[in-house]
Design a protein around this motif. Structure first.
Motif, PDB file in Angstrom:
ATOM      1  N   PRO A  59       0.713  -1.302   0.248  1.00 46.24           N
ATOM      2  CA  PRO A  59       0.077   0.021   0.111  1.00 46.24           C
ATOM      3  C   PRO A  59       0.965   1.034  -0.198  1.00 46.24           C
ATOM      4  O   PRO A  59       1.794   1.382   0.816  1.00 46.24           O
ATOM      5  CB  PRO A  59      -0.887  -0.058   1.446  1.00 46.24           C
ATOM      6  N   ARG A  60       0.484   2.152  -0.890  1.00 47.93           N
ATOM      7  CA  ARG A  60       1.382   3.445  -1.182  1.00 47.93           C
ATOM      8  C   ARG A  60       0.392   4.099  -1.679  1.00 47.93           C
ATOM      9  O   ARG A  60      -0.739   4.195  -2.103  1.00 47.93           O
ATOM     10  CB  ARG A  60       2.804   3.324  -1.674  1.00 47.93           C
ATOM     11  N   THR A  61       1.212   5.419  -2.476  1.00 47.96           N
ATOM     12  CA  THR A  61       0.412   6.405  -3.114  1.00 47.96           C
ATOM     13  C   THR A  61      -0.129   6.161  -4.637  1.00 47.96           C
ATOM     14  O   THR A  61       0.434   5.182  -5.298  1.00 47.96           O
ATOM     15  CB  THR A  61       1.390   7.533  -3.205  1.00 47.96           C
ATOM     16  N   VAL A  62      -0.903   6.754  -5.015  1.00 49.09           N
ATOM     17  CA  VAL A  62      -1.553   6.336  -6.347  1.00 49.09           C
ATOM     18  C   VAL A  62      -0.555   6.800  -7.317  1.00 49.09           C
ATOM     19  O   VAL A  62      -0.492   6.201  -8.540  1.00 49.09           O
ATOM     20  CB  VAL A  62      -2.981   7.310  -6.472  1.00 49.09           C
ATOM     21  N   GLU A  63       0.379   7.843  -7.096  1.00 47.80           N
ATOM     22  CA  GLU A  63       1.397   8.179  -8.167  1.00 47.80           C
ATOM     23  C   GLU A  63       2.241   7.094  -8.075  1.00 47.80           C
ATOM     24  O   GLU A  63       2.787   6.791  -9.442  1.00 47.80           O
ATOM     25  CB  GLU A  63       2.344   9.505  -7.544  1.00 47.80           C
ATOM     26  N   GLU A  64       2.696   6.246  -7.297  1.00 47.33           N
ATOM     27  CA  GLU A  64       3.731   5.212  -7.198  1.00 47.33           C
ATOM     28  C   GLU A  64       2.869   3.935  -8.130  1.00 47.33           C
ATOM     29  O   GLU A  64       3.588   3.535  -8.920  1.00 47.33           O
ATOM     30  CB  GLU A  64       3.766   4.668  -5.946  1.00 47.33           C
ATOM     31  N   ALA A  65       1.572   3.897  -7.798  1.00 47.32           N
ATOM     32  CA  ALA A  65       0.807   2.651  -8.587  1.00 47.32           C
ATOM     33  C   ALA A  65       0.840   3.158 -10.170  1.00 47.32           C
ATOM     34  O   ALA A  65       0.787   1.992 -11.018  1.00 47.32           O
ATOM     35  CB  ALA A  65      -0.569   2.772  -7.878  1.00 47.32           C
ATOM     36  N   ILE A  66       0.511   4.428 -10.526  1.00 44.54           N
ATOM     37  CA  ILE A  66       0.375   4.944 -11.813  1.00 44.54           C
ATOM     38  C   ILE A  66       2.149   4.636 -12.372  1.00 44.54           C
ATOM     39  O   ILE A  66       2.081   4.046 -13.685  1.00 44.54           O
ATOM     40  CB  ILE A  66       0.083   6.322 -11.965  1.00 44.54           C
ATOM     41  N   LEU A  67       2.886   4.767 -11.824  1.00 43.59           N
ATOM     42  CA  LEU A  67       4.445   4.685 -12.185  1.00 43.59           C
ATOM     43  C   LEU A  67       4.762   2.987 -12.631  1.00 43.59           C
ATOM     44  O   LEU A  67       5.026   2.749 -13.658  1.00 43.59           O
ATOM     45  CB  LEU A  67       5.467   5.178 -11.293  1.00 43.59           C
ATOM     46  N   GLU A  68       4.101   2.381 -11.706  1.00 41.37           N
ATOM     47  CA  GLU A  68       4.231   0.768 -11.899  1.00 41.37           C
ATOM     48  C   GLU A  68       3.175   0.211 -12.794  1.00 41.37           C
ATOM     49  O   GLU A  68       3.763  -0.599 -13.822  1.00 41.37           O
ATOM     50  CB  GLU A  68       3.931   0.143 -10.476  1.00 41.37           C
ATOM     51  N   GLY A  69       2.337   1.042 -13.153  1.00 46.92           N
ATOM     52  CA  GLY A  69       1.366   0.478 -14.293  1.00 46.92           C
ATOM     53  C   GLY A  69       2.074   1.026 -15.754  1.00 46.92           C
ATOM     54  O   GLY A  69       1.976   0.050 -16.739  1.00 46.92           O
ATOM     55  N   LEU A  70       2.668   2.050 -15.649  1.00 40.48           N
ATOM     56  CA  LEU A  70       3.599   2.509 -16.871  1.00 40.48           C
ATOM     57  C   LEU A  70       4.273   1.516 -17.098  1.00 40.48           C
ATOM     58  O   LEU A  70       4.636   0.864 -18.194  1.00 40.48           O
ATOM     59  CB  LEU A  70       3.969   3.838 -16.647  1.00 40.48           C
ATOM     60  N   GLY A  71       5.192   1.101 -16.012  1.00 42.77           N
ATOM     61  CA  GLY A  71       6.514   0.071 -16.531  1.00 42.77           C
ATOM     62  C   GLY A  71       5.658  -1.190 -16.830  1.00 42.77           C
ATOM     63  O   GLY A  71       6.291  -1.770 -17.603  1.00 42.77           O
ATOM     64  N   ALA A  72       4.751  -1.487 -16.042  1.00 43.50           N
ATOM     65  CA  ALA A  72       4.098  -2.816 -16.663  1.00 43.50           C
ATOM     66  C   ALA A  72       3.612  -3.015 -18.111  1.00 43.50           C
ATOM     67  O   ALA A  72       3.727  -3.819 -18.892  1.00 43.50           O
ATOM     68  CB  ALA A  72       2.906  -3.255 -15.722  1.00 43.50           C
ATOM     69  N   GLY A  73       3.030  -1.631 -18.429  1.00 44.07           N
ATOM     70  CA  GLY A  73       2.636  -1.284 -19.860  1.00 44.07           C
ATOM     71  C   GLY A  73       3.409  -1.612 -20.989  1.00 44.07           C
ATOM     72  O   GLY A  73       3.497  -1.962 -21.924  1.00 44.07           O
ATOM     73  N   LEU A  74       4.823  -0.879 -20.437  1.00 44.64           N
ATOM     74  CA  LEU A  74       6.078  -0.933 -21.363  1.00 44.64           C
ATOM     75  C   LEU A  74       6.508  -2.349 -21.635  1.00 44.64           C
ATOM     76  O   LEU A  74       7.207  -2.438 -22.472  1.00 44.64           O
ATOM     77  CB  LEU A  74       7.019   0.254 -20.818  1.00 44.64           C
ATOM     78  N   ALA A  75       6.374  -3.012 -20.445  1.00 46.72           N
ATOM     79  CA  ALA A  75       6.932  -4.435 -20.597  1.00 46.72           C
ATOM     80  C   ALA A  75       6.267  -5.473 -21.381  1.00 46.72           C
ATOM     81  O   ALA A  75       6.966  -6.379 -21.730  1.00 46.72           O
ATOM     82  CB  ALA A  75       6.913  -4.685 -19.212  1.00 46.72           C
ATOM     83  N   VAL A  76       5.154  -5.034 -21.671  1.00 42.79           N
ATOM     84  CA  VAL A  76       4.345  -5.940 -22.632  1.00 42.79           C
ATOM     85  C   VAL A  76       4.233  -5.663 -24.132  1.00 42.79           C
ATOM     86  O   VAL A  76       4.852  -4.563 -24.306  1.00 42.79           O
ATOM     87  CB  VAL A  76       2.695  -6.114 -22.275  1.00 42.79           C
TER      88      VAL A  76
END
Length: 76
Positions: A59-76
């Motif tokens: 659990p942490r901030t929405v900004e960190e979740a968005i950054l992780e989502g960006l990283g996951a999107g770029l990985a596919v």
């Protein structure tokens, strides 16, 4: 007041470092956060690559979740 904030500084759930709050007059803390992994646990045998982001990691901030989502999107 600043000394009190340093004494009671919340810890970042991922890095475990103190989060120093400056220039504020009110702090609302919500405690007791835990990772939400039920879906990832249920899909553990699914034969595709899965990326866990946001609160299922920690659990942490929405900004960190968005950054992780960006990283996951770029990985596919």
């Amino acid at each position: 007041m600043t000394d009190l904030l340093h004494l009671c500084a919340p810890l970042h759930t991922l890095s475990d470092e103190a989060m120093i709050l400056e220039g504020v007059d009110t702090v609302v803390m919500s405690l007791g956060h835990v990772s939400q992994t039920a879906l990832a646990d249920a899909l553990v045998d699914w034969p595709v690559e899965m990326y866990m982001i946001g609160d299922c990691l920690s659990p942490r901030t929405v900004e960190e979740a968005i950054l992780e989502g960006l990283g996951a999107g770029l990985a596919v």
